[in-house]
Design an enzyme around this catalytic site. Structure first.
Site, PDB file in Angstrom:
ATOM      1  N   TYR A  65      55.837 103.187 141.600  1.00  0.00           N
ATOM      2  CA  TYR A  65      55.396 104.675 140.684  1.00  0.00           C
ATOM      3  C   TYR A  65      55.833 104.735 139.739  1.00  0.00           C
ATOM      4  CZ  TYR A  65      59.382 107.535 140.622  1.00  0.00           C
ATOM      5  OH  TYR A  65      60.558 108.296 140.195  1.00  0.00           O
ATOM      6  N   CYS A  66      54.486 105.937 138.347  1.00  0.00           N
ATOM      7  CA  CYS A  66      54.496 105.826 137.410  1.00  0.00           C
ATOM      8  C   CYS A  66      53.957 107.384 136.987  1.00  0.00           C
ATOM      9  CB  CYS A  66      54.253 104.691 136.712  1.00  0.00           C
ATOM     10  SG  CYS A  66      52.137 104.628 136.684  1.00  0.00           S
ATOM     11  N   LYS A  67      52.555 107.378 135.669  1.00  0.00           N
ATOM     12  CA  LYS A  67      53.159 108.758 135.962  1.00  0.00           C
ATOM     13  C   LYS A  67      51.489 108.822 136.134  1.00  0.00           C
ATOM     14  CE  LYS A  67      52.437 112.497 132.148  1.00  0.00           C
ATOM     15  NZ  LYS A  67      51.091 112.343 131.834  1.00  0.00           N
TER      16      LYS A  67
END
Length: 98
Positions: A65-67
């Site tokens: 996951y990321c932003k």
């Protein structure tokens, strides 16, 4: 991307399959806020060596996951190109409900 995974499915894979949660944002972003239990593997640093320190084996279940979902999608492609077979993309950290 068929590898997108929902919060509920991700949670289930962590509990039942020991999935490894991987944050691919920057160290600064990770230090500010990350999902409990997630390991940091920044997108720019993904290599055979760095990935092997965070992910036990090429067959491990991995959830990135990321932003926003942009970097996690790139990370998934990178990890698959290194031979990881069970990588899923949670997308944005905001998709995590806790």
């Amino acid at each position: 991307n068929s590898k997108l995974i929902s919060y509920m499915d991700a949670k289930e894979k962590i509990i039942n399959e020991g999935a490894i949660l991987v944050d691919v944002r920057t160290k600064e972003e990770y230090n500010t806020n990350h999902i409990a239990g997630a390991s940091l593997l920044t997108l720019d640093s993904i290599s055979e060596e760095s990935a092997s320190k965070v992910i036990d084996s090429k067959n491990s279940v991995v959830i990135v996951y990321c932003k926003s979902g942009n970097r996690s999608s790139q990370a998934l492609t990178k990890l698959e190109s290194l031979g990881y077979t069970e990588v899923y993309d949670l997308g944005s950290i905001d998709n995590w409900k806790e």
